[in-house]
Write a protein that holds these residues in place. Structure first.
Motif, short mmCIF file in Angstrom:
data_model
loop_
_atom_site.label_atom_id
_atom_site.label_comp_id
_atom_site.label_asym_id
_atom_site.label_seq_id
_atom_site.Cartn_x
_atom_site.Cartn_y
_atom_site.Cartn_z
N ASN A 1 0.82 -1.21 0.00
CA ASN A 1 0.00 0.00 0.00
C ASN A 1 0.85 1.26 0.00
O ASN A 1 0.60 2.20 -0.77
CB ASN A 1 -0.95 0.01 1.21
N LEU A 2 1.88 1.29 0.83
CA LEU A 2 2.73 2.48 0.91
C LEU A 2 3.52 2.70 -0.38
O LEU A 2 3.69 3.83 -0.83
CB LEU A 2 3.65 2.39 2.12
N VAL A 3 4.01 1.62 -0.99
CA VAL A 3 4.69 1.74 -2.28
C VAL A 3 3.73 2.30 -3.33
O VAL A 3 4.08 3.21 -4.09
CB VAL A 3 5.26 0.38 -2.74
N ASN A 4 2.51 1.78 -3.35
CA ASN A 4 1.50 2.25 -4.32
C ASN A 4 1.16 3.73 -4.13
O ASN A 4 0.72 4.38 -5.07
CB ASN A 4 0.24 1.40 -4.25
N GLY B 1 3.44 5.92 -3.42
CA GLY B 1 4.63 6.68 -3.81
C GLY B 1 5.70 6.81 -2.75
O GLY B 1 6.66 7.56 -2.94
N HIS B 2 5.58 6.10 -1.64
CA HIS B 2 6.58 6.18 -0.59
C HIS B 2 7.71 5.20 -0.85
O HIS B 2 7.53 4.19 -1.52
CB HIS B 2 5.94 5.90 0.77
N VAL B 3 8.88 5.50 -0.30
CA VAL B 3 10.01 4.59 -0.38
C VAL B 3 9.88 3.62 0.79
O VAL B 3 9.86 4.04 1.95
CB VAL B 3 11.36 5.35 -0.30
N VAL B 4 9.76 2.34 0.46
CA VAL B 4 9.52 1.34 1.50
C VAL B 4 10.63 0.29 1.48
O VAL B 4 10.91 -0.31 0.45
CB VAL B 4 8.15 0.65 1.30
N TYR B 5 11.22 0.11 2.65
CA TYR B 5 12.20 -0.94 2.87
C TYR B 5 11.49 -2.02 3.68
O TYR B 5 10.56 -1.72 4.43
CB TYR B 5 13.41 -0.41 3.65
N GLY B 6 11.92 -3.24 3.54
CA GLY B 6 11.29 -4.31 4.28
C GLY B 6 12.28 -5.35 4.74
O GLY B 6 13.27 -5.63 4.05
N TYR B 7 12.00 -5.90 5.91
CA TYR B 7 12.84 -6.97 6.46
C TYR B 7 11.94 -8.07 7.00
O TYR B 7 10.91 -7.80 7.64
CB TYR B 7 13.73 -6.47 7.60
#
Length: 144
Positions: free
Chosen positions: A18-21, A23-29
């Motif tokens: 949702n955050l990527v959609n 337009g935010h830069v999202v990192y994940g672990y």
């Protein structure tokens, strides 16, 4: 906005997408690296360690229990606002809050109403608890 989501299971994955959609830069672990390929394909930038999540605006914990939340917080070093969506017992919460105080984190809890579908669509309801000043103005607040 730069966000790192730690815990990319059903809820964390949905929030990341949702955050990527939006337009935010999202990192994940996540400890389960087999899910990384699918997330990279939708724009989530996966990282190899929670320590790589420190240079973001927000760190979202979407973990199974407070035990994992405490472990991650012990390893994490960040000035970001930490939003913990993890469901935990009172004993686990006491341990988590001790770590938060000792490390000086800007920390709020967010209980979620909804499921993976709502996480991905952005229609989750969040019940947020924590320092009111941090909630109102996260960039200018410090942990209490």
């Amino acid at each position: 906005m730069r966000v790192c989501i730690i815990g990319l299971g059903r809820m964390g994955r949905g929030m990341a997408v949702n955050l990527v959609n939006k337009g935010h830069v999202v990192y994940g672990y996540d400890v389960n690296k087999s899910i990384y390929a699918a997330l990279n394909n939708v724009g989530v930038k996966t990282v190899d360690s929670v320590r790589q999540c420190g240079d973001t605006d927000y760190v979202v914990l979407a973990l199974p229990t407070g035990r994992e939340s405490a472990q991650v917080l012990s390893e994490l070093s960040t000035n970001a606002v930490v939003i913990d969506t993890t469901t935990m017992s009172i004993t686990e919460l006491t341990q988590v809050l001790s770590i938060v105080r000792n490390k000086g984190f800007k920390y709020v809890t967010a209980r979620l109403e909804g499921g993976p579908k709502q996480a991905e669509s952005g229609s989750l309801v969040l019940f947020v608890g924590g320092d009111e000043q941090l909630y109102s103005n996260p960039r200018n607040s410090c942990a209490s």
